[in-house]
Scaffold this motif. Sequence first.
Motif, PDB file in Angstrom:
ATOM      1  N   ARG A  60       0.702  -1.234  -0.338  1.00  0.00           N
ATOM      2  CA  ARG A  60      -0.135   0.160  -0.279  1.00  0.00           C
ATOM      3  C   ARG A  60       0.986   1.421  -0.224  1.00  0.00           C
ATOM      4  NH1 ARG A  60      -2.244  -0.588   4.419  1.00  0.00           N
ATOM      5  NH2 ARG A  60      -1.348   0.573   5.602  1.00  0.00           N
ATOM      6  N   SER A 106       2.140   1.835  -3.585  1.00  0.00           N
ATOM      7  CA  SER A 106       1.334   2.616  -3.953  1.00  0.00           C
ATOM      8  C   SER A 106       1.417   3.838  -3.716  1.00  0.00           C
ATOM      9  CB  SER A 106      -0.338   1.229  -3.953  1.00  0.00           C
ATOM     10  OG  SER A 106      -1.441   2.217  -4.504  1.00  0.00           O
ATOM     11  N   ASP A 107       1.327   4.467  -2.664  1.00  0.00           N
ATOM     12  CA  ASP A 107       0.799   5.440  -2.765  1.00  0.00           C
ATOM     13  C   ASP A 107       2.158   6.738  -2.752  1.00  0.00           C
ATOM     14  OD1 ASP A 107      -1.701   4.814  -0.870  1.00  0.00           O
ATOM     15  OD2 ASP A 107       0.095   5.521   1.373  1.00  0.00           O
ATOM     16  N   GLU A 123       4.092   5.594  -5.311  1.00  0.00           N
ATOM     17  CA  GLU A 123       3.996   5.897  -6.904  1.00  0.00           C
ATOM     18  C   GLU A 123       2.967   6.671  -7.210  1.00  0.00           C
ATOM     19  OE1 GLU A 123       5.651   1.542  -8.660  1.00  0.00           O
ATOM     20  OE2 GLU A 123       3.884   2.006  -7.932  1.00  0.00           O
ATOM     21  N   GLU A 124       1.188   6.379  -6.621  1.00  0.00           N
ATOM     22  CA  GLU A 124       0.557   7.795  -7.064  1.00  0.00           C
ATOM     23  C   GLU A 124       0.958   8.864  -6.744  1.00  0.00           C
ATOM     24  OE1 GLU A 124      -3.124   6.382  -5.723  1.00  0.00           O
ATOM     25  OE2 GLU A 124      -3.203   4.656  -6.063  1.00  0.00           O
TER      26      GLU A 124
END
Length: 117
Positions: A48, A51-52, A54-55
């Motif tokens: 998670r 992902s944070d 990368e976003e």
Amino acid sequence: MQQVPEPHRGWTFITSHARVLAAIADDPNARIRDIAARCRLTERAVARIISDLEESGYLSHTRVGRTNTYRIEPDKVLRHPAEAGLPVAALLSLLVQDETARTLAPAAQTDRLQTTG
């Protein structure tokens, strides 16, 4: 693989996001499992956080076979207004040590304490 520290309870100075980013800076090819062990987080939490990151544009990855290779954007500025203008590279320079410094640091610390005491 380096020795994993014992678990810690209570508050800490460094967020899980910063820990994961530092672990990736130390080893851009690290598996989520290894990052989780090093940061004392679950694999799901690390996934998670990645992902944070990368976003938000702090991190990207390329997949080669079954391995991810991560790339940190060192010039991307930190998010909090109190750190306005401070790049990720500045934070990582405080958190990431190469293996030589990590190995020598405890001995150097002991030597310094013995000479000042």
